[in-house]
Motif scaffolding. Structure first.
Motif, mmCIF file in Angstrom:
data_model
loop_
_atom_site.group_PDB
_atom_site.id
_atom_site.type_symbol
_atom_site.label_atom_id
_atom_site.label_comp_id
_atom_site.label_asym_id
_atom_site.label_seq_id
_atom_site.Cartn_x
_atom_site.Cartn_y
_atom_site.Cartn_z
ATOM 1 N N VAL A 162 2.512 1.812 -3.375
ATOM 2 C CA VAL A 162 1.534 2.218 -4.418
ATOM 3 C C VAL A 162 1.430 3.380 -4.465
ATOM 4 C CG1 VAL A 162 -0.480 1.616 -5.429
ATOM 5 C CG2 VAL A 162 0.742 -0.189 -5.080
ATOM 6 N N TYR A 196 3.247 -0.960 -8.987
ATOM 7 C CA TYR A 196 1.996 -0.785 -9.254
ATOM 8 C C TYR A 196 1.344 -1.486 -10.465
ATOM 9 C CZ TYR A 196 -1.815 2.152 -11.055
ATOM 10 O OH TYR A 196 -3.022 2.790 -11.715
ATOM 11 N N ASP A 197 2.410 -1.615 -11.599
ATOM 12 C CA ASP A 197 1.970 -2.231 -12.780
ATOM 13 C C ASP A 197 1.938 -3.917 -12.604
ATOM 14 O OD1 ASP A 197 1.683 -0.187 -14.534
ATOM 15 O OD2 ASP A 197 3.910 -0.039 -14.830
ATOM 16 N N GLU A 208 -5.625 -3.156 -22.939
ATOM 17 C CA GLU A 208 -5.360 -3.746 -21.647
ATOM 18 C C GLU A 208 -3.941 -4.425 -21.501
ATOM 19 O OE1 GLU A 208 -9.093 -5.154 -20.358
ATOM 20 O OE2 GLU A 208 -9.367 -3.512 -19.050
ATOM 21 N N LEU A 257 0.439 -5.066 -9.785
ATOM 22 C CA LEU A 257 -0.707 -5.291 -9.179
ATOM 23 C C LEU A 257 -1.824 -4.729 -10.136
ATOM 24 C CD1 LEU A 257 0.202 -3.917 -5.544
ATOM 25 C CD2 LEU A 257 0.055 -6.421 -6.414
ATOM 26 N N LYS A 258 -1.525 -3.912 -10.929
ATOM 27 C CA LYS A 258 -2.538 -3.248 -11.820
ATOM 28 C C LYS A 258 -3.121 -4.165 -12.836
ATOM 29 C CE LYS A 258 -3.055 0.414 -15.250
ATOM 30 N NZ LYS A 258 -2.599 1.388 -16.223
ATOM 31 N N TYR A 259 -2.220 -5.070 -13.290
ATOM 32 C CA TYR A 259 -2.536 -6.182 -14.397
ATOM 33 C C TYR A 259 -2.911 -7.719 -13.702
ATOM 34 C CZ TYR A 259 -1.192 -2.727 -17.456
ATOM 35 O OH TYR A 259 -1.194 -1.455 -18.402
ATOM 36 N N ASP A 260 -3.851 -8.268 -14.406
ATOM 37 C CA ASP A 260 -4.538 -9.624 -13.927
ATOM 38 C C ASP A 260 -3.232 -10.532 -14.052
ATOM 39 O OD1 ASP A 260 -6.578 -8.303 -12.863
ATOM 40 O OD2 ASP A 260 -7.926 -8.758 -14.759
ATOM 41 N N GLN A 287 4.053 5.753 -5.408
ATOM 42 C CA GLN A 287 4.398 5.918 -6.778
ATOM 43 C C GLN A 287 3.428 6.742 -7.481
ATOM 44 O OE1 GLN A 287 4.856 1.698 -8.310
ATOM 45 N NE2 GLN A 287 4.872 2.227 -10.388
ATOM 46 N N LEU A 288 2.063 6.689 -7.339
ATOM 47 C CA LEU A 288 1.178 7.245 -7.739
ATOM 48 C C LEU A 288 1.290 8.716 -7.411
ATOM 49 C CD1 LEU A 288 -2.246 5.286 -7.152
ATOM 50 C CD2 LEU A 288 -0.836 5.551 -9.287
ATOM 51 N N LYS A 342 -6.260 -8.428 -19.324
ATOM 52 C CA LYS A 342 -5.601 -7.353 -18.826
ATOM 53 C C LYS A 342 -4.293 -7.886 -18.237
ATOM 54 C CE LYS A 342 -6.318 -3.598 -15.636
ATOM 55 N NZ LYS A 342 -7.159 -3.006 -14.534
ATOM 56 N N HIS A 379 0.969 -1.237 0.059
ATOM 57 C CA HIS A 379 0.010 -0.041 -0.067
ATOM 58 C C HIS A 379 0.845 1.323 0.041
ATOM 59 C CE1 HIS A 379 -2.339 3.200 2.099
ATOM 60 N NE2 HIS A 379 -3.240 2.924 1.180
#
Length: 206
Positions: A37, A183-184, A171, A186-189, A40-41, A150, A34
């Motif tokens: 991320v 981040y990337d 995606e 976790l972002k993609y499945d 990073q954002l 994704k 957490h």
């Protein structure tokens, strides 16, 4: 020691690959994930937004009417916030949103993100991923073989053919190992990574 399947581009299993316990088999640290991320954002924000306060808006130097006797509310300037074309209350100003995260926490977060992909059976290791020329059709065929929608594709080195083949797919993202981030992941499945890229990840984080 975690073990995942090793596949070819056609989606056929050609063997198994053992992953480093210290990178792909640690206890997932949700707090570290957490924090990294969020940082990073925040670090992506430009912080260039700006608006003028009442002292910066041009005009409004004279009192619009006398203090008493007009029947209207007292006013000191036509550039006060309640006026049209007046200044902005607590106007946003350029600022730096950067958040600093300890290196040790970044490492824990990266290992936790990688481990989570193994635990959720979302990690696919490819024997190799080479395309003779940029072909989106070929990339779609590879993704369909793994039922990947994704998806984050990670290669050992920058590969222009793979990047160009995937850039029109909404995606799907392609990253070399040295640009891999929490981040990337976790972002993609789906997390598709080449065997060479796995070796490089283990070399850095083991």
């Amino acid at each position: 020691m975690p073990t995942v399947g090793l596949f070819n581009k056609e989606g056929q299993k050609v063997g198994d690959i053992q992953l480093a316990e210290g990178v792909f088999g640690i206890e997932v640290n949700q707090y570290a994930l957490h924090q990294v991320v969020v940082a990073q954002l925040a670090n992506k924000r430009q912080g260039t937004q700006s608006a003028k306060t009442r002292s910066e808006v041009s005009g409004g130097g004279i009192k619009p009417w006398r203090q008493k006797g007009t029947g209207r509310a007292r006013q000191g300037s036509i550039r006060a916030p309640q006026w049209i074309h007046g200044g902005v209350v607590f106007a946003p100003k350029p600022r730096d949103y950067r958040v600093s995260i300890p290196k040790s926490m970044r490492r824990v977060a990266m290992k936790s993100a990688l481990t989570s992909k193994v635990l959720d059976n979302q990690m696919v290791v490819l024997e190799n991923l080479e395309l003779e020329s940029p072909k989106t059709k070929e990339m779609v065929k590879i993704l369909n073989a793994f039922d990947a929608k994704k998806t984050l594709i990670v290669t050992a080195e920058s590969n222009e053919n793979i990047y160009k083949s995937a850039r029109n797919l909404g995606e799907v993202a392609v990253l070399p190992v040295n640009n891999l981030n929490v981040y990337d992941i976790l972002k993609y499945d789906k997390f598709i990574v080449t065997k060479d890229a796995v070796s490089k990840i283990e070399e850095v984080y083991a």
